[in-house]
Scaffold this active site. Structure first.
Site, mmCIF file in Angstrom:
data_model
loop_
_atom_site.group_PDB
_atom_site.id
_atom_site.type_symbol
_atom_site.label_atom_id
_atom_site.label_comp_id
_atom_site.label_asym_id
_atom_site.label_seq_id
_atom_site.Cartn_x
_atom_site.Cartn_y
_atom_site.Cartn_z
ATOM 1 N N GLU A 58 29.553 49.281 35.377
ATOM 2 C CA GLU A 58 30.349 48.076 35.170
ATOM 3 C C GLU A 58 29.655 47.181 34.146
ATOM 4 O O GLU A 58 28.854 46.303 34.523
ATOM 5 C CB GLU A 58 30.479 47.305 36.491
ATOM 6 N N SER A 111 37.725 45.212 33.808
ATOM 7 C CA SER A 111 39.046 44.986 33.211
ATOM 8 C C SER A 111 39.960 46.210 33.252
ATOM 9 O O SER A 111 40.750 46.432 32.333
ATOM 10 C CB SER A 111 38.903 44.456 31.775
ATOM 11 N N LYS A 145 37.276 40.938 45.834
ATOM 12 C CA LYS A 145 36.336 39.816 45.648
ATOM 13 C C LYS A 145 36.694 38.697 46.636
ATOM 14 O O LYS A 145 37.042 38.983 47.780
ATOM 15 C CB LYS A 145 36.351 39.330 44.198
ATOM 16 N N HIS A 198 26.735 44.366 42.964
ATOM 17 C CA HIS A 198 27.742 43.914 41.999
ATOM 18 C C HIS A 198 27.140 42.834 41.086
ATOM 19 O O HIS A 198 26.356 42.007 41.548
ATOM 20 C CB HIS A 198 28.971 43.365 42.740
ATOM 21 N N GLY A 248 36.186 41.021 34.318
ATOM 22 C CA GLY A 248 37.024 39.824 34.372
ATOM 23 C C GLY A 248 37.310 39.205 33.014
ATOM 24 O O GLY A 248 37.764 38.061 32.939
ATOM 25 N N ASN A 250 38.511 46.098 44.548
ATOM 26 C CA ASN A 250 37.544 45.063 44.938
ATOM 27 C C ASN A 250 38.254 43.711 44.863
ATOM 28 O O ASN A 250 38.409 43.153 43.787
ATOM 29 C CB ASN A 250 36.337 45.105 43.977
ATOM 30 N N GLU A 310 28.255 40.157 39.984
ATOM 31 C CA GLU A 310 28.467 38.757 40.406
ATOM 32 C C GLU A 310 27.436 38.348 41.448
ATOM 33 O O GLU A 310 27.006 37.193 41.486
ATOM 34 C CB GLU A 310 29.901 38.581 40.937
HETATM 35 P P1 PGA Z 1 37.603 43.216 36.918
HETATM 36 O O1 PGA Z 1 36.369 43.346 37.914
HETATM 37 O O2 PGA Z 1 38.459 44.432 37.139
HETATM 38 O O3 PGA Z 1 38.281 41.945 37.306
HETATM 39 O O4 PGA Z 1 37.045 43.184 35.539
HETATM 40 C C1 PGA Z 1 35.775 44.579 38.172
HETATM 41 C C2 PGA Z 1 34.684 44.392 39.169
HETATM 42 O O5 PGA Z 1 34.074 43.315 39.170
HETATM 43 O O6 PGA Z 1 34.393 45.265 39.998
#
Ligand code: PGA
Length: 254
Positions: free
Chosen positions: A169, A212, A11, A97, A175, A9, A99
């Site tokens: 998640e 992460s 983003k 997601h 993140g 992903n 976010e």
């Molecule tokens: P990350 O994000 O690996 O940067 O923690 C995972 C995600 O948001 O799908």
């Protein structure tokens, strides 16, 4: 045994130019990903061009979108139709997601509409859910996940050719570098498989872990039977880390 999914992903981390550079770099490798399926989710702007590069790869990659709208066509300024994603050759789409839940105020109901629209367009949704740090601290991780599952899957029953992935998640792991210990992820996956299986009336709903994941911990997740793949965010948008991650899970001939 179905192949485990590795979802990158990206983003909003890579510009169209950077996305193509990344893909060109990846293309020079010949990974032997026998037991894995790789899915790249770039920004919408990069999707068609990324898709057009895929046939030149020496190993199989699919493309996915990071979101879609819940209607196929109409007066919805700025939105992206799931049918259009299918038309340009997308196989997967990430829905719900955290976010988007946080910054775009996506609700469980909107996510439910999007999941239905994605399935009817012939896409495979990757339905994201997970508890926040404060919910976990209050002992509400399980109930939060149950609520999200129930609301997201309401009215969905999969036809023979349809498939859905759930991505566990935990928001506190996204993140932050604070990944969920694999044994705890396994416990949550177990619960999600059971609950999602009950709602969808199917056995063994595939569940991915995200939060992460990087080249150092990826193997610890993928060796777990209950983990059907990983959703990689930050680490998937950095070529050196992502290549190192792929080397850990597959053999590179280069
Ligand atoms: P990350 O994000 O690996 O940067 O923690 C995972 C995600 O948001 O799908």
């Amino acid at each position: 045994m179905p192949k485990k999914l590795i979802v990158a992903n990206w983003k909003m981390n890579l510009s169209p130019k950077n996305s193509l550079e990344f893909l060109r770099k990846l293309k020079t490798y010949n990974f032997k990903l026998k037991t894995f399926e790789l899915v790249i989710c770039p920004s919408f702007l990069s999707l068609p061009e990324i898709k057009s590069l895929i046939p030149d790869f020496k190993f199989l990659i699919h493309v996915g979108a990071q979101d879609c709208f819940w209607a196929e066509r109409g007066a919805y300024t700025g939105e992206i139709s799931p049918a259009d994603l299918r038309e340009i050759g997308c196989k997967y789409v990430i829905i719900g997601h955290s976010e988007r839940r946080q910054y775009l105020k996506e609700t469980d109901e909107m996510i439910n509409f999007k999941l239905k629209a994605a399935l009817s367009a012939g896409l495979v949704p990757i339905f994201c859910l997970g508890e926040s740090q404060s919910e976990r601290d209050r002992g509400q991780a399980e109930s939060r996940v149950r609520i999200q599952l129930k609301a997201g899957l309401t009215g969905i029953s999969l036809k023979k050719n349809q498939k859905i992935f759930i991505a566990y998640e935990p928001v506190w792991a996204i993140g932050t570098g604070k990944f969920c210990p694999p044994n705890e992820a396994v416990r949550m996956h177990h619960l999600i498989k059971k609950e999602a299986g009950r709602f969808l009336k199917i056995k063994n709903v595939p569940v991915l872990y995200g939060g992460s994941v990087d080249d150092k911990n990826v193997a610890d997740y993928l060796k777990q039977e209950e983990v059907d793949g990983v959703l990689v965010g930050g680490a998937s948008a950095k070529a050196d880390i992502f290549l190192s991650l792929l080397r850990k899970i597959g053999r590179s001939k280069d």
